[in-house]
Design a protein around this motif. Sequence first.
Motif, short mmCIF file in Angstrom:
data_model
loop_
_atom_site.label_atom_id
_atom_site.label_comp_id
_atom_site.label_asym_id
_atom_site.label_seq_id
_atom_site.Cartn_x
_atom_site.Cartn_y
_atom_site.Cartn_z
N LYS A 67 3.03 4.13 -14.53
CA LYS A 67 3.07 2.77 -14.02
C LYS A 67 2.51 2.73 -12.60
N MET A 68 1.58 1.81 -12.37
CA MET A 68 0.98 1.65 -11.06
C MET A 68 1.98 0.98 -10.13
N ASP A 69 2.12 1.51 -8.93
CA ASP A 69 3.03 0.87 -7.97
C ASP A 69 2.34 -0.29 -7.27
N ILE A 70 3.11 -1.12 -6.64
CA ILE A 70 2.58 -2.33 -6.01
C ILE A 70 1.64 -2.00 -4.85
N PHE A 71 1.87 -0.89 -4.17
CA PHE A 71 1.01 -0.50 -3.05
C PHE A 71 -0.39 -0.16 -3.54
N THR A 72 -0.46 0.57 -4.64
CA THR A 72 -1.75 0.91 -5.23
C THR A 72 -2.44 -0.34 -5.74
N GLY A 113 4.30 6.02 3.37
CA GLY A 113 3.22 6.09 4.35
C GLY A 113 3.39 5.11 5.50
N GLY A 114 4.40 4.24 5.41
CA GLY A 114 4.70 3.34 6.49
C GLY A 114 4.01 1.98 6.42
N TRP A 115 3.37 1.67 5.28
CA TRP A 115 2.65 0.41 5.12
C TRP A 115 3.27 -0.44 4.03
N THR A 116 3.20 -1.76 4.22
CA THR A 116 3.64 -2.71 3.20
C THR A 116 2.45 -3.03 2.27
N PRO A 117 2.73 -3.65 1.12
CA PRO A 117 1.61 -4.05 0.25
C PRO A 117 0.58 -4.94 0.97
N LEU A 118 1.06 -5.87 1.81
CA LEU A 118 0.13 -6.72 2.56
C LEU A 118 -0.79 -5.91 3.45
N MET A 119 -0.28 -4.89 4.08
CA MET A 119 -1.09 -4.06 4.97
C MET A 119 -2.24 -3.40 4.23
N TYR A 120 -1.96 -2.90 3.04
CA TYR A 120 -3.03 -2.29 2.25
C TYR A 120 -4.10 -3.32 1.89
N ARG A 154 5.40 -4.37 11.04
CA ARG A 154 4.68 -3.28 11.71
C ARG A 154 4.67 -2.04 10.85
N THR A 155 3.58 -1.29 10.96
CA THR A 155 3.55 0.00 10.27
C THR A 155 4.65 0.85 10.89
N THR A 156 5.21 1.73 10.10
CA THR A 156 6.24 2.62 10.64
C THR A 156 5.61 3.91 11.13
N THR A 157 4.30 3.94 11.21
CA THR A 157 3.59 5.09 11.74
C THR A 157 3.62 5.04 13.27
N ARG A 200 8.98 -4.20 2.19
CA ARG A 200 9.44 -2.83 2.44
C ARG A 200 8.23 -1.88 2.49
N PRO A 201 8.12 -1.09 3.57
CA PRO A 201 7.00 -0.14 3.63
C PRO A 201 7.22 1.04 2.69
#
Length: 183
Positions: A35-40, A69-76, A99-102, A65-66
């Motif tokens: 199953k593909m995750d929402i981030f991908t 890798g510290g990114w949300t789906p919107l960030m990608y 904010r990125t958690t990086t 929720r990030p």
Amino acid sequence: MEEPLNHNDVRSERSSSFTDGNDCSNLWNEDEVVKMDIFTACSIGEYNCLQQYLADGMELADLDRPNIGGWTPLMYAVYVGHDTIVNLLLDYHVDVNARTTTKYGATPLMLAASCGNESIVYFLLQSGAKIDIQDKRGWTCLFYAAYQGHQEVVKLLLENGADKEIRWDPVKYYQNRKFYTKK
């Protein structure tokens, strides 16, 4: 002699496998269905898959929720430049100032500006993205755009009130570096 592989044909076949089944399954692995995750889905522009996640009742908290890798789906989506994905997420009122958690703590607006994604910068501003937020180094989205040479994004940000007087603070930058030690 074998005919060379046409990557566009393969990409087209793979892309159609997602939308045909409309089940967000990653069929790229022939041995199993994963199953593909929402981030991908957001990073590769799988609009139908994202729609399915949303139709299945994904909570806003999960959208904001990030990942590890510290990114949300919107960030990608903003980083890669998927306008339709970004607009769908904005329709669900995701946090445009997350904010990125990086180590730098960049916002989606900073990411879009750094990549020159002018239309996405506009969408984020219209959705309430704060234009003069600074990351942990003291950089704003205006600095990100200017640093990368994205003149049209710089112009758009200035037209929308970006403060060109905010300065990068080298002390703040070095205080956030791991090698910095106070005396």
